[in-house]
Design a protein around this motif. Structure first.
Motif, PDB file in Angstrom:
ATOM      1  N   VAL A   1     -16.169  70.838  25.629  1.00 54.01           N
ATOM      2  CA  VAL A   1     -15.404  71.618  26.553  1.00 54.01           C
ATOM      3  C   VAL A   1     -15.797  72.966  25.255  1.00 54.01           C
ATOM      4  N   GLY A   2     -15.873  72.944  24.265  1.00 51.45           N
ATOM      5  CA  GLY A   2     -16.897  73.989  23.504  1.00 51.45           C
ATOM      6  C   GLY A   2     -18.389  74.329  24.535  1.00 51.45           C
ATOM      7  N   GLY A   3     -19.045  73.784  24.689  1.00 53.56           N
ATOM      8  CA  GLY A   3     -20.589  73.934  25.368  1.00 53.56           C
ATOM      9  C   GLY A   3     -20.431  73.995  26.664  1.00 53.56           C
ATOM     10  N   SER A   4     -19.390  73.957  27.314  1.00 51.65           N
ATOM     11  CA  SER A   4     -19.172  74.507  28.399  1.00 51.65           C
ATOM     12  C   SER A   4     -17.820  75.710  28.304  1.00 51.65           C
TER      13      SER A   4
ATOM     14  N   GLN B   1     -23.585  48.142  21.002  1.00 53.48           N
ATOM     15  CA  GLN B   1     -24.411  48.859  19.527  1.00 53.48           C
ATOM     16  C   GLN B   1     -25.434  48.675  19.884  1.00 53.48           C
ATOM     17  N   GLN B   2     -26.193  49.776  20.467  1.00 52.51           N
ATOM     18  CA  GLN B   2     -27.490  50.422  20.787  1.00 52.51           C
ATOM     19  C   GLN B   2     -27.754  51.423  21.254  1.00 52.51           C
ATOM     20  N   PRO B   3     -29.434  52.052  20.335  1.00 54.83           N
ATOM     21  CA  PRO B   3     -29.313  53.341  20.473  1.00 54.83           C
ATOM     22  C   PRO B   3     -28.942  53.980  21.515  1.00 54.83           C
ATOM     23  N   VAL B   4     -28.854  55.232  21.251  1.00 58.67           N
ATOM     24  CA  VAL B   4     -27.796  56.615  22.026  1.00 58.67           C
ATOM     25  C   VAL B   4     -28.544  58.192  21.541  1.00 58.67           C
ATOM     26  N   ARG B   5     -27.691  58.075  23.110  1.00 58.84           N
ATOM     27  CA  ARG B   5     -28.600  60.014  23.005  1.00 58.84           C
ATOM     28  C   ARG B   5     -27.549  60.713  22.037  1.00 58.84           C
ATOM     29  N   TRP B   6     -27.658  61.114  21.096  1.00 60.21           N
ATOM     30  CA  TRP B   6     -27.428  62.577  20.302  1.00 60.21           C
ATOM     31  C   TRP B   6     -26.613  63.575  21.283  1.00 60.21           C
ATOM     32  N   LEU B   7     -25.430  63.962  21.356  1.00 61.70           N
ATOM     33  CA  LEU B   7     -25.079  64.556  22.103  1.00 61.70           C
ATOM     34  C   LEU B   7     -25.408  64.728  23.567  1.00 61.70           C
ATOM     35  N   GLY B   8     -26.583  63.955  24.569  1.00 61.55           N
ATOM     36  CA  GLY B   8     -27.404  64.101  25.736  1.00 61.55           C
ATOM     37  C   GLY B   8     -28.614  64.431  24.960  1.00 61.55           C
TER      38      GLY B   8
ATOM     39  N   ILE C   1     -21.925  78.837  36.022  1.00 55.60           N
ATOM     40  CA  ILE C   1     -20.984  78.593  36.214  1.00 55.60           C
ATOM     41  C   ILE C   1     -20.340  76.890  37.042  1.00 55.60           C
ATOM     42  N   THR C   2     -21.976  76.887  37.254  1.00 58.30           N
ATOM     43  CA  THR C   2     -21.471  75.135  38.446  1.00 58.30           C
ATOM     44  C   THR C   2     -21.779  74.669  37.551  1.00 58.30           C
ATOM     45  N   ILE C   3     -22.992  74.446  36.299  1.00 58.16           N
ATOM     46  CA  ILE C   3     -23.111  74.060  35.409  1.00 58.16           C
ATOM     47  C   ILE C   3     -22.149  73.685  34.293  1.00 58.16           C
ATOM     48  N   ALA C   4     -21.123  74.562  34.236  1.00 55.72           N
ATOM     49  CA  ALA C   4     -20.338  74.412  32.529  1.00 55.72           C
ATOM     50  C   ALA C   4     -19.170  73.545  33.965  1.00 55.72           C
ATOM     51  N   VAL C   5     -19.079  73.971  34.775  1.00 54.48           N
ATOM     52  CA  VAL C   5     -17.690  72.899  35.827  1.00 54.48           C
ATOM     53  C   VAL C   5     -17.910  71.110  35.228  1.00 54.48           C
ATOM     54  N   ARG C   6     -19.699  71.048  36.389  1.00 56.67           N
ATOM     55  CA  ARG C   6     -19.915  69.584  36.258  1.00 56.67           C
ATOM     56  C   ARG C   6     -19.629  69.334  34.357  1.00 56.67           C
ATOM     57  N   LEU C   7     -20.127  70.103  33.192  1.00 58.89           N
ATOM     58  CA  LEU C   7     -20.234  69.372  32.094  1.00 58.89           C
ATOM     59  C   LEU C   7     -19.462  69.166  32.229  1.00 58.89           C
ATOM     60  N   VAL C   8     -17.760  69.470  32.091  1.00 61.64           N
ATOM     61  CA  VAL C   8     -16.778  69.139  31.565  1.00 61.64           C
ATOM     62  C   VAL C   8     -16.269  67.506  32.652  1.00 61.64           C
TER      63      VAL C   8
END
Length: 186
Positions: A44-47, A125-132, A84-91
């Motif tokens: 939400v903060g990133g958006s 449990q696996q390697p995952v991306r940190w905050l994408g 704006i489109t990216i922000a909506v998709r991000l949420v």
């Protein structure tokens, strides 16, 4: 009118919500897509940050239009609309469920799978991306296994925008999604 949140000596059960997450309200549309967990503060903060930047771009488009350069204002307007489109998709990124099946949304694409095509949902449990971001760390991921073999790309992790720093919330969300899959597979 009493304000129960102002009293510090109340018990946690007094402040519990009136309905549980599994209860349906009488006016709810049960056929719509819903996320079985809430979007996290990082998402939400990133958006919100992207929307703030879009407002600055819109303001600059206004200034450029008033200065008389309409092509430049049009470019700024298009950039702001994209932001704006990216922000909506991000949420909206995450896993959504409905009686029809399971939908996994990513930033620019999505996959919908019928309940009959979902073999299992599990945490690993696996390697995952940190905050994408491209950097990977060791963490937990919610993996959707398909009946025809293989699995969907991982979207929900404990290091993602929804659950970073909130491992209890990840466990509750993973259990809620697993319960939905089990309920619809019967």
């Amino acid at each position: 009118m009493p304000l129960p949140f102002l009293t510090a000596d109340r018990d946690a059960e007094d402040l519990a919500p009136a309905t549980t997450p599994d209860e349906n309200l009488p006016y709810e549309d049960l056929d719509r897509w819903r996320r079985p967990y809430r979007p996290g503060p990082w998402r939400v903060g990133g958006s919100a940050l992207v929307l703030l930047l879009a407002s600055y771009v819109l303001f600059s488009a206004l200034i450029i239009a008033l200065a008389g350069s309409l092509p430049g204002a049009g470019i700024c307007l298009a950039v702001a609309a994209l932001m704006i489109t990216i922000a909506v998709r991000l949420v909206r990124v995450g896993i959504w469920v409905s009686p029809q099946g399971l939908r996994q949304l990513r930033l620019v694409s999505g996959t919908t799978v019928a309940w009959s095509d979902v073999a299992a949902v599990r945490t690993t449990q696996q390697p995952v991306r940190w905050l994408g971001l491209p950097r990977t760390v060791q963490g937990q991921a919610l993996v959707v296994d398909l009946a025809r073999g293989g699995s969907l790309p991982v979207v929900v992790t404990d290091r993602g925008g929804d659950f970073l720093g909130r491992p209890e919330a990840f466990a509750v969300a993973a259990e809620a999604i697993e319960d939905r899959v089990a309920a619809h597979r019967r």
